[in-house]
Design a protein around this motif. Structure first.
Motif, PDB file in Angstrom:
ATOM      1  N   ASP B  12       0.795  -1.218   0.000  1.00  0.00           N
ATOM      2  CA  ASP B  12       0.000   0.000   0.000  1.00  0.00           C
ATOM      3  C   ASP B  12       0.828   1.268   0.000  1.00  0.00           C
ATOM      4  O   ASP B  12       0.547   2.220  -0.723  1.00  0.00           O
ATOM      5  CB  ASP B  12      -0.908  -0.006   1.232  1.00  0.00           C
ATOM      6  CG  ASP B  12      -2.274   0.520   0.889  1.00  0.00           C
ATOM      7  OD1 ASP B  12      -2.675   0.373  -0.270  1.00  0.00           O
ATOM      8  OD2 ASP B  12      -2.919   1.075   1.790  1.00  0.00           O
ATOM      9  N   SER B  13       1.877   1.299   0.811  1.00  0.00           N
ATOM     10  CA  SER B  13       2.650   2.533   0.917  1.00  0.00           C
ATOM     11  C   SER B  13       3.314   2.858  -0.424  1.00  0.00           C
ATOM     12  O   SER B  13       3.374   4.017  -0.837  1.00  0.00           O
ATOM     13  CB  SER B  13       3.698   2.406   2.018  1.00  0.00           C
ATOM     14  OG  SER B  13       4.558   1.334   1.735  1.00  0.00           O
ATOM     15  N   ALA B  14       3.794   1.822  -1.126  1.00  0.00           N
ATOM     16  CA  ALA B  14       4.424   2.089  -2.420  1.00  0.00           C
ATOM     17  C   ALA B  14       3.376   2.494  -3.448  1.00  0.00           C
ATOM     18  O   ALA B  14       3.591   3.375  -4.262  1.00  0.00           O
ATOM     19  CB  ALA B  14       5.175   0.857  -2.892  1.00  0.00           C
ATOM     20  N   ARG B  15       2.203   1.877  -3.384  1.00  0.00           N
ATOM     21  CA  ARG B  15       1.153   2.184  -4.348  1.00  0.00           C
ATOM     22  C   ARG B  15       0.704   3.639  -4.251  1.00  0.00           C
ATOM     23  O   ARG B  15       0.225   4.197  -5.218  1.00  0.00           O
ATOM     24  CB  ARG B  15      -0.049   1.287  -4.096  1.00  0.00           C
ATOM     25  CG  ARG B  15       0.039  -0.081  -4.741  1.00  0.00           C
ATOM     26  CD  ARG B  15      -1.093  -0.959  -4.273  1.00  0.00           C
ATOM     27  NE  ARG B  15      -2.401  -0.324  -4.490  1.00  0.00           N
ATOM     28  CZ  ARG B  15      -3.019  -0.262  -5.675  1.00  0.00           C
ATOM     29  NH1 ARG B  15      -2.451  -0.764  -6.740  1.00  0.00           N
ATOM     30  NH2 ARG B  15      -4.189   0.320  -5.779  1.00  0.00           N
ATOM     31  N   LEU B  16       0.864   4.243  -3.106  1.00  0.00           N
ATOM     32  CA  LEU B  16       0.339   5.586  -2.923  1.00  0.00           C
ATOM     33  C   LEU B  16       1.365   6.680  -3.196  1.00  0.00           C
ATOM     34  O   LEU B  16       1.137   7.826  -2.874  1.00  0.00           O
ATOM     35  CB  LEU B  16      -0.189   5.721  -1.491  1.00  0.00           C
ATOM     36  CG  LEU B  16      -1.391   4.834  -1.178  1.00  0.00           C
ATOM     37  CD1 LEU B  16      -1.723   4.891   0.298  1.00  0.00           C
ATOM     38  CD2 LEU B  16      -2.588   5.239  -1.999  1.00  0.00           C
ATOM     39  N   THR B  17       2.466   6.314  -3.796  1.00  0.00           N
ATOM     40  CA  THR B  17       3.512   7.322  -3.943  1.00  0.00           C
ATOM     41  C   THR B  17       3.150   8.419  -4.932  1.00  0.00           C
ATOM     42  O   THR B  17       3.715   9.499  -4.862  1.00  0.00           O
ATOM     43  CB  THR B  17       4.839   6.696  -4.385  1.00  0.00           C
ATOM     44  OG1 THR B  17       4.598   5.905  -5.529  1.00  0.00           O
ATOM     45  CG2 THR B  17       5.459   5.873  -3.277  1.00  0.00           C
ATOM     46  N   THR B  18       2.239   8.173  -5.878  1.00  0.00           N
ATOM     47  CA  THR B  18       1.951   9.224  -6.861  1.00  0.00           C
ATOM     48  C   THR B  18       1.152  10.362  -6.250  1.00  0.00           C
ATOM     49  O   THR B  18       1.390  11.520  -6.555  1.00  0.00           O
ATOM     50  CB  THR B  18       1.137   8.680  -8.048  1.00  0.00           C
ATOM     51  OG1 THR B  18      -0.074   8.164  -7.549  1.00  0.00           O
ATOM     52  CG2 THR B  18       1.913   7.628  -8.791  1.00  0.00           C
ATOM     53  N   GLU B  19       0.163  10.019  -5.413  1.00  0.00           N
ATOM     54  CA  GLU B  19      -0.728  11.027  -4.828  1.00  0.00           C
ATOM     55  C   GLU B  19      -1.352  11.899  -5.908  1.00  0.00           C
ATOM     56  O   GLU B  19      -1.499  13.097  -5.762  1.00  0.00           O
ATOM     57  CB  GLU B  19       0.017  11.916  -3.813  1.00  0.00           C
ATOM     58  CG  GLU B  19       0.633  11.168  -2.670  1.00  0.00           C
ATOM     59  CD  GLU B  19      -0.360  10.753  -1.587  1.00  0.00           C
ATOM     60  OE1 GLU B  19      -1.572  10.987  -1.783  1.00  0.00           O
ATOM     61  OE2 GLU B  19       0.083  10.190  -0.584  1.00  0.00           O
ATOM     62  N   VAL B  20      -1.719  11.253  -7.026  1.00  0.00           N
ATOM     63  CA  VAL B  20      -2.446  11.958  -8.079  1.00  0.00           C
ATOM     64  C   VAL B  20      -3.838  11.326  -8.165  1.00  0.00           C
ATOM     65  O   VAL B  20      -3.959  10.104  -8.221  1.00  0.00           O
ATOM     66  CB  VAL B  20      -1.732  11.836  -9.438  1.00  0.00           C
ATOM     67  CG1 VAL B  20      -2.561  12.504 -10.536  1.00  0.00           C
ATOM     68  CG2 VAL B  20      -0.342  12.452  -9.366  1.00  0.00           C
ATOM     69  N   TYR B  21      -4.852  12.178  -8.150  1.00  0.00           N
ATOM     70  CA  TYR B  21      -6.223  11.687  -8.092  1.00  0.00           C
ATOM     71  C   TYR B  21      -6.992  12.115  -9.343  1.00  0.00           C
ATOM     72  O   TYR B  21      -6.689  13.147  -9.956  1.00  0.00           O
ATOM     73  CB  TYR B  21      -6.938  12.257  -6.858  1.00  0.00           C
ATOM     74  CG  TYR B  21      -6.225  11.937  -5.565  1.00  0.00           C
ATOM     75  CD1 TYR B  21      -6.519  10.781  -4.854  1.00  0.00           C
ATOM     76  CD2 TYR B  21      -5.235  12.790  -5.059  1.00  0.00           C
ATOM     77  CE1 TYR B  21      -5.860  10.479  -3.672  1.00  0.00           C
ATOM     78  CE2 TYR B  21      -4.572  12.489  -3.877  1.00  0.00           C
ATOM     79  CZ  TYR B  21      -4.890  11.331  -3.185  1.00  0.00           C
ATOM     80  OH  TYR B  21      -4.231  11.033  -2.022  1.00  0.00           O
ATOM     81  N   VAL B  22      -7.979  11.300  -9.668  1.00  0.00           N
ATOM     82  CA  VAL B  22      -8.865  11.629 -10.791  1.00  0.00           C
ATOM     83  C   VAL B  22     -10.299  11.522 -10.290  1.00  0.00           C
ATOM     84  O   VAL B  22     -10.694  10.488  -9.747  1.00  0.00           O
ATOM     85  CB  VAL B  22      -8.660  10.645 -11.962  1.00  0.00           C
ATOM     86  CG1 VAL B  22      -9.647  10.958 -13.080  1.00  0.00           C
ATOM     87  CG2 VAL B  22      -7.237  10.712 -12.475  1.00  0.00           C
ATOM     88  N   VAL B  23     -11.050  12.604 -10.466  1.00  0.00           N
ATOM     89  CA  VAL B  23     -12.431  12.617  -9.988  1.00  0.00           C
ATOM     90  C   VAL B  23     -13.334  13.075 -11.122  1.00  0.00           C
ATOM     91  O   VAL B  23     -13.061  14.096 -11.773  1.00  0.00           O
ATOM     92  CB  VAL B  23     -12.598  13.581  -8.784  1.00  0.00           C
ATOM     93  CG1 VAL B  23     -14.004  13.456  -8.189  1.00  0.00           C
ATOM     94  CG2 VAL B  23     -11.551  13.312  -7.723  1.00  0.00           C
ATOM     95  N   ARG B  24     -14.397  12.317 -11.350  1.00  0.00           N
ATOM     96  CA  ARG B  24     -15.333  12.684 -12.417  1.00  0.00           C
ATOM     97  C   ARG B  24     -16.021  14.007 -12.056  1.00  0.00           C
ATOM     98  O   ARG B  24     -16.462  14.178 -10.917  1.00  0.00           O
ATOM     99  CB  ARG B  24     -16.379  11.587 -12.584  1.00  0.00           C
ATOM    100  CG  ARG B  24     -17.354  11.829 -13.710  1.00  0.00           C
ATOM    101  CD  ARG B  24     -18.340  10.674 -13.812  1.00  0.00           C
ATOM    102  NE  ARG B  24     -17.724   9.482 -14.377  1.00  0.00           N
ATOM    103  CZ  ARG B  24     -17.623   9.246 -15.695  1.00  0.00           C
ATOM    104  NH1 ARG B  24     -18.089  10.120 -16.563  1.00  0.00           N
ATOM    105  NH2 ARG B  24     -17.058   8.147 -16.134  1.00  0.00           N
ATOM    106  N   ALA B  25     -16.089  14.901 -13.031  1.00  0.00           N
ATOM    107  CA  ALA B  25     -16.708  16.210 -12.800  1.00  0.00           C
ATOM    108  C   ALA B  25     -17.541  16.558 -14.024  1.00  0.00           C
ATOM    109  O   ALA B  25     -17.008  17.015 -15.033  1.00  0.00           O
ATOM    110  CB  ALA B  25     -15.634  17.282 -12.577  1.00  0.00           C
TER     111      ALA B  25
END
Lengths: 91, 468
Positions: B12-25
């Motif tokens: 989990d910790s490695a998977r979260l390294t990008t901290e880039v999110y995509v949200v439908r708008a």
């Protein structure tokens, strides 16, 4: 202070800033020391000597005797200078 | 990002390294990197291309190379984790748990607990300790916040703390900064005292008279509106910042735009804070129910626009432009002095933490002695830094930061988004879109909140988990 109460003189105004309280009277101003500023502020809310003494003991970290003597001294001085007045209590 | 190639899906910790999110708008996608202070509106093809470039090492699309460079850049805004000796954000002081109010929704325990008053000498010791710590740590200020109960029902304690702190701050060359929460039900003298000595006054005002008084009656009978508005006017005319805090229930949620306009015109506050009522038994018994999350988000958005037109900051506790680990005092090393001399990280009642299996006690003041349990400080820092599993893939992670660790993100709290999360996600998204000058999208989204329910099922907002 029985049957009489202290009031701030009507021709005295004051401002509060970070460094303390400054009194204004008859075109003159006087900056109170930090401890005097605390007493001046507390006098506005209450005049029961026991309460004042207890609060000032904590604020100034002095013993009771020293606080009581100092309150008497400051109040006398401010009465004499006309910043405070002693007024009879109605009734 | 190079670590990505060696990460396993369960890491989990490695998977979260990008901290880039995509949200439908609406018809677009919001690309959001809070730690890089970056947001953009893109289409699905752009998200897919960016995702491929980030994770599958496909060549970047020329038009997206600048975006890609930004997203690959170091997250410069990651908040620093606290370490070493305690570094309190502020000293909180609870002079009493007693209150002159009888608010229909209050679950703060003021009605249920005996109301001991903080001892002057204990208060003085805490102030002296805090002042010495601020001086030693090189901070230039001495921040002290009062909570309750209602602090102003024991004005002597508040005045002792204020005057002692001013005296000590003057000796140490620090700037004293006082803030209080209050219901505003106090004498004119005390209202002027707040104006003269306080940096900020957070005053509860739930709207127009009828609604305010139905939310906030007094113990002595009648409503608190008249006294609260009188105090607000006195603070408005002083050098203190006035922050109006409006508790939002189903009763007043639709009124927020009108309330905002009235607040702005009448009180010219610096900040208006709208906080939604959480559900509690007492409020339900009084017929005061939580607002619908979508209704709240819509109303908050419109009220925020009105306030900003007046130059007033709209506030909601889970919103913050600057990334943070914690949005409540817990996890910020904050010390809250209770009337019995305990020093705790949270201003809620100890019984409440215990029900959650939490221990927010950090130290105590006995006479002139202040003791801090550094192990407890470390434990709370670790609790907050670990975050809540529900938050790890949410785009609000670094602004909401899990919100209240007692009511929202306690250990074992639900892993799915609840009511609070839904409104926070909707409000955060609307603020980001407003920042991108797309109020039309906000209106479109908030006009029909079916999407909000759909969002509640979103397992992850992270770009690596995005599917077309």
């Amino acid at each position: 202070m029985s049957n009489r109460s202290l009031s701030f003189s009507s021709d005295t105004s004051w401002v509060v800033d970070e460094s303390g309280v400054t009194l204004f009277k008859a075109g003159k101003s006087i900056a109170l020391s930090p401890s005097e500023s605390a007493l001046w502020a507390l006098l506005e809310g209450r005049q029961e000597v026991d309460t004042l003494t207890k609060m000032l003991r904590a604020i100034l970290d002095w013993d009771e005797g020293r606080v009581r003597t100092w309150i008497d001294d400051r109040v006398s001085h401010w009465l004499e200078a006309g910043y405070l007045v002693m007024e009879p209590i109605d009734g | 990002m190079s670590d990505r190639s060696t990460a396993t899906p369960s890491d989990d910790s490695a998977r979260l390294t990008t901290e880039v999110y995509v949200v439908r708008a609406a018809g677009y996608f919001l690309l959001y990197s809070p730690l890089r202070r970056y947001s953009a509106l893109v289409n699905s093809a752009a998200v897919a291309a960016l995702r491929r470039s980030l994770f599958e090492e496909s060549p970047p699309v020329a038009e997206l190379s600048e975006v890609l460079d930004t997203l690959r850049g170091t997250p410069a805004s990651r908040p620093a984790a606290l370490s070493g000796a305690i570094q309190p954000d502020f000293l909180g002081v609870v002079p009493t748990r007693g209150c002159n109010g009888n608010c229909g929704y209050c679950d703060f325990g003021a009605q249920d607990v005996a109301d001991p008053t903080l001892d002057f000498q204990v208060a003085k010791s805490a102030v002296d300790w805090m002042c010495a710590l601020m001086h030693q740590s090189g901070r230039g200020d001495l921040p002290i916040h009062f909570f309750g109960g209602e602090p102003l029902i024991v004005p002597e304690v508040v005045e002792v703390v204020v005057h002692r702190a001013r005296l000590q701050a003057a000796r140490a060359g620090l700037h004293p900064r006082f803030q209080t929460t209050t219901n505003g039900v106090c004498s004119e003298r005390l209202a002027h005292f707040l104006g003269d000595y306080f940096t900020a006054v957070v005053l509860s005002l739930d709207g127009f008279e009828e609604i305010h008084d139905s939310h906030r009656p007094l113990k002595s009978g009648g409503g608190s509106f008249r006294q609260a508005t009188r105090t607000a006017a006195i603070v408005r005319d002083s050098s203190a910042q006035l922050c109006l805090r409006c508790c939002v229930s189903a009763l007043n949620v639709r009124e927020l735009p009108r309330i905002a306009e009235w607040f702005a015109r009448t009180f010219q506050p610096s900040v208006v804070n709208f906080e939604p009522l959480g559900s509690n038994d007492k409020a339900a018994a009084a017929g005061i129910l939580p607002a619908d999350p979508c209704e709240f988000a819509r109303s908050f958005h419109r009220a925020a626009g009105i306030l900003e037109a007046y130059g007033i900051e709209p506030s909601y506790g889970a919103l913050c432009e600057k990334p943070r680990y914690a949005s409540c005092p817990v996890g910020r090393d904050t010390l809250i002095l209770f009337p019995d001399g305990q020093l705790n990280a949270c201003y809620q009642l100890e019984e409440k933490w215990k029900k959650r299996g939490l221990d927010f006690r950090i130290g105590e003041v006995v006479g002139s002695e202040v003791s801090i349990d550094q192990e407890s400080v470390q434990a709370l820092r670790a609790l907050v830094a670990a975050g809540n599993p529900r938050c790890r893939r949410c785009f609000c992670r670094w602004s909401c930061a899990g919100s209240c660790h007692l009511e929202i993100s306690y250990p074992g709290s639900p892993v799915n988004y609840g009511r609070f999360c839904l409104q926070t996600r909707a409000i955060t998204l609307s603020r980001l879109l407003t920042g991108l000058a797309r109020p039309d999208l906000v209106e479109e989204m908030l006009g029909n909140c079916d999407w909000l329910e759909a969002m509640s099922g979103a397992a992850s907002d992270l770009i690596e988990d995005w599917h077309e």
